[in-house]
Design a protein around this motif. Structure first.
Motif, PDB file in Angstrom:
ATOM      1  N   PHE A  56       0.833  -1.217   0.000  1.00 20.72           N
ATOM      2  CA  PHE A  56       0.000   0.000   0.000  1.00 20.72           C
ATOM      3  C   PHE A  56       0.868   1.268   0.000  1.00 20.72           C
ATOM      4  N   LEU A  57       2.013   1.206   0.696  1.00 21.56           N
ATOM      5  CA  LEU A  57       2.935   2.356   0.669  1.00 21.56           C
ATOM      6  C   LEU A  57       3.458   2.581  -0.760  1.00 21.56           C
ATOM      7  N   VAL A  58       3.797   1.482  -1.447  1.00 25.12           N
ATOM      8  CA  VAL A  58       4.234   1.594  -2.842  1.00 25.12           C
ATOM      9  C   VAL A  58       3.119   2.228  -3.675  1.00 25.12           C
ATOM     10  N   CYS A  59       1.895   1.797  -3.406  1.00 25.12           N
ATOM     11  CA  CYS A  59       0.745   2.326  -4.143  1.00 25.12           C
ATOM     12  C   CYS A  59       0.616   3.846  -3.939  1.00 25.12           C
ATOM     13  N   ILE A  60       0.787   4.296  -2.680  1.00 25.88           N
ATOM     14  CA  ILE A  60       0.712   5.736  -2.387  1.00 25.88           C
ATOM     15  C   ILE A  60       1.805   6.487  -3.159  1.00 25.88           C
ATOM     16  N   LEU A  61       3.019   5.920  -3.186  1.00 25.11           N
ATOM     17  CA  LEU A  61       4.117   6.566  -3.925  1.00 25.11           C
ATOM     18  C   LEU A  61       3.778   6.651  -5.413  1.00 25.11           C
ATOM     19  N   TYR A  62       3.181   5.601  -5.952  1.00 27.78           N
ATOM     20  CA  TYR A  62       2.846   5.617  -7.384  1.00 27.78           C
ATOM     21  C   TYR A  62       1.686   6.547  -7.703  1.00 27.78           C
ATOM     22  N   VAL A  63       0.721   6.655  -6.784  1.00 29.34           N
ATOM     23  CA  VAL A  63      -0.354   7.644  -6.980  1.00 29.34           C
ATOM     24  C   VAL A  63       0.278   9.040  -7.001  1.00 29.34           C
ATOM     25  N   SER A  64       1.243   9.283  -6.089  1.00 32.56           N
ATOM     26  CA  SER A  64       1.941  10.579  -6.066  1.00 32.56           C
ATOM     27  C   SER A  64       2.667  10.819  -7.381  1.00 32.56           C
ATOM     28  N   LEU A  65       3.361   9.803  -7.893  1.00 34.29           N
ATOM     29  CA  LEU A  65       4.087   9.949  -9.165  1.00 34.29           C
ATOM     30  C   LEU A  65       3.123  10.279 -10.311  1.00 34.29           C
ATOM     31  N   SER A  66       1.966   9.602 -10.321  1.00 34.73           N
ATOM     32  CA  SER A  66       0.967   9.866 -11.371  1.00 34.73           C
ATOM     33  C   SER A  66       0.476  11.305 -11.281  1.00 34.73           C
ATOM     34  N   PHE A  67       0.209  11.760 -10.053  1.00 32.96           N
ATOM     35  CA  PHE A  67      -0.282  13.123  -9.867  1.00 32.96           C
ATOM     36  C   PHE A  67       0.798  14.146 -10.247  1.00 32.96           C
ATOM     37  N   ILE A  68       2.053  13.860  -9.871  1.00 33.89           N
ATOM     38  CA  ILE A  68       3.145  14.774 -10.208  1.00 33.89           C
ATOM     39  C   ILE A  68       3.271  14.906 -11.719  1.00 33.89           C
ATOM     40  N   SER A  69       3.244  13.756 -12.428  1.00 34.28           N
ATOM     41  CA  SER A  69       3.442  13.837 -13.885  1.00 34.28           C
ATOM     42  C   SER A  69       2.253  14.496 -14.570  1.00 34.28           C
ATOM     43  N   SER A  70       1.018  14.272 -14.062  1.00 35.21           N
ATOM     44  CA  SER A  70      -0.116  14.951 -14.688  1.00 35.21           C
ATOM     45  C   SER A  70      -0.093  16.444 -14.353  1.00 35.21           C
ATOM     46  N   TYR A  71       0.270  16.788 -13.111  1.00 35.31           N
ATOM     47  CA  TYR A  71       0.324  18.207 -12.734  1.00 35.31           C
ATOM     48  C   TYR A  71       1.369  18.955 -13.555  1.00 35.31           C
ATOM     49  N   ARG A  72       2.481  18.260 -13.825  1.00 36.73           N
ATOM     50  CA  ARG A  72       3.548  18.867 -14.630  1.00 36.73           C
ATOM     51  C   ARG A  72       2.998  19.306 -15.986  1.00 36.73           C
ATOM     52  N   ILE A  73       2.209  18.431 -16.582  1.00 34.31           N
ATOM     53  CA  ILE A  73       1.624  18.755 -17.883  1.00 34.31           C
ATOM     54  C   ILE A  73       0.624  19.897 -17.750  1.00 34.31           C
ATOM     55  N   PHE A  74      -0.252  19.799 -16.744  1.00 38.19           N
ATOM     56  CA  PHE A  74      -1.298  20.809 -16.588  1.00 38.19           C
ATOM     57  C   PHE A  74      -0.722  22.190 -16.261  1.00 38.19           C
ATOM     58  N   SER A  75       0.386  22.198 -15.499  1.00 35.67           N
ATOM     59  CA  SER A  75       0.894  23.496 -15.061  1.00 35.67           C
ATOM     60  C   SER A  75       1.836  24.131 -16.079  1.00 35.67           C
ATOM     61  N   ARG A  76       2.465  23.326 -16.950  1.00 37.40           N
ATOM     62  CA  ARG A  76       3.487  23.866 -17.827  1.00 37.40           C
ATOM     63  C   ARG A  76       3.030  24.103 -19.263  1.00 37.40           C
ATOM     64  N   TYR A  77       2.061  23.297 -19.710  1.00 37.83           N
ATOM     65  CA  TYR A  77       1.687  23.408 -21.112  1.00 37.83           C
ATOM     66  C   TYR A  77       0.509  24.361 -21.279  1.00 37.83           C
ATOM     67  N   GLU A  78       0.490  24.996 -22.422  1.00 39.68           N
ATOM     68  CA  GLU A  78      -0.593  25.938 -22.721  1.00 39.68           C
ATOM     69  C   GLU A  78      -1.328  25.479 -23.965  1.00 39.68           C
ATOM     70  N   ALA A  79      -2.604  25.879 -24.065  1.00 36.21           N
ATOM     71  CA  ALA A  79      -3.344  25.587 -25.290  1.00 36.21           C
ATOM     72  C   ALA A  79      -2.719  26.403 -26.413  1.00 36.21           C
ATOM     73  N   PRO A  80      -2.579  25.809 -27.614  1.00 38.12           N
ATOM     74  CA  PRO A  80      -1.995  26.563 -28.721  1.00 38.12           C
ATOM     75  C   PRO A  80      -2.850  27.789 -29.038  1.00 38.12           C
TER      76      PRO A  80
END
Lengths: 180, 180
Positions: free
Chosen positions: A154-178
């Motif tokens: 379950f701890l591994v699962c929490i770390l992977y949920v965090s990784l998924s959120f980090i990578s999606s947030y990276r996209i949402f916060s850095r990319y702009e609509a053309p």
């Protein structure tokens, strides 16, 4: 010209700053370490006494836990190396592949944790309605070790949920609509 | 000025074309229908015979399945309404919120499906090592209905994984890294 090259050229690519790279590497290495710990504890878990004998391989849920943790540890190692050695700018295709694989591993590890938790719940509590006794009354040490292994999963699962959120947030916060 | 307004003004917002809106609405409404079907089948599932009586509420895994499907049906309805009535352009903040909530519901439904699958696996097969008999030999109809409910829950899970992938792909395919 493949899509990766096109992404790099048209600017739809990403820089990873050193802090980000470090955090992501630490999360992936920690996941690998916890997965291996969970796998080893469960793999070596067996008991034999007057009531009978039991090992992880006699219970489907725990066999799946070992498999999923093996998969997760391997992927965590490979993805950590990828994050360390990857040259910037990173193409969107590679980022998306990493994001999708993170999701798949999260689902696999979550499934391993939940089936093991259900198995342990029944093993500790039993169920009078279907005349299943509490197996942990007879195989206490086995259950305790299996519980530790499930908690680590379950701890591994929490770390992977965090990784998924980090990578999606990276996209949402850095990319702009053309711009139209 | 809040972040939502800022996102709309600086162009980091998104249009939904009619096909996308329709596909997403259909997926959400289908998820709602399947969740309700799964919930109702499990909720009404009970049996009483010479061996004893059993209902969903006597087994923790099936109680969680009912709860998770109730949560999922409610969220599917609300998010379908949101997708239908939302005005374009949609801010990134709203898209991210939808994406994150989709993820949470996917995890909750996946957990419900897997714990129920583990429960059913043990109920059908039993386990000689821990002297658990096959409960489905005595409560066959109950097990069959529970199996249908679990399969419907996995279908909901597949629809939600698709929704998560669609929403992440939308971001990856449409947004660009800001020009330096």
């Amino acid at each position: 010209m493949d899509r990766t090259d096109q992404n790099v050229i048209d600017g739809s690519a990403l820089e990873l700053n050193p802090t980000e790279r470090t955090v992501e590497t630490v999360l992936r290495v920690a996941s690998m370490a916890l997965s291996i710990a969970s796998l080893v504890i469960m793999f070596k878990n067996s008991i034999s006494n007057d009531f009978g004998s039991l090992s992880y391989s006699t219970l489907g849920a725990f066999k799946y836990l070992v498999t999923a943790n093996g998969l997760c540890a391997t992927y965590s190692l490979l993805s950590a190396i990828f994050v360390i050695i990857i040259q910037c700018p990173i193409s969107k295709l590679r980022l998306w592949t990493l994001f999708l694989l993170d999701q798949v591993v999260t689902y696999a590890v979550l499934a391993a944790g939940t089936v093991s938790a259900e198995m342990l719940y029944l093993a500790y509590k039993g169920n009078l309605n279907i005349t299943w006794s509490s197996a942990c009354d007879y195989y206490g040490v086995f259950c305790h070790k299996a519980l530790v292994s499930a908690i680590l999963t379950f701890l591994v699962c929490i770390l992977y949920v965090s990784l998924s959120f980090i990578s999606s947030y990276r996209i949402f916060s850095r990319y702009e609509a053309p711009k139209q």
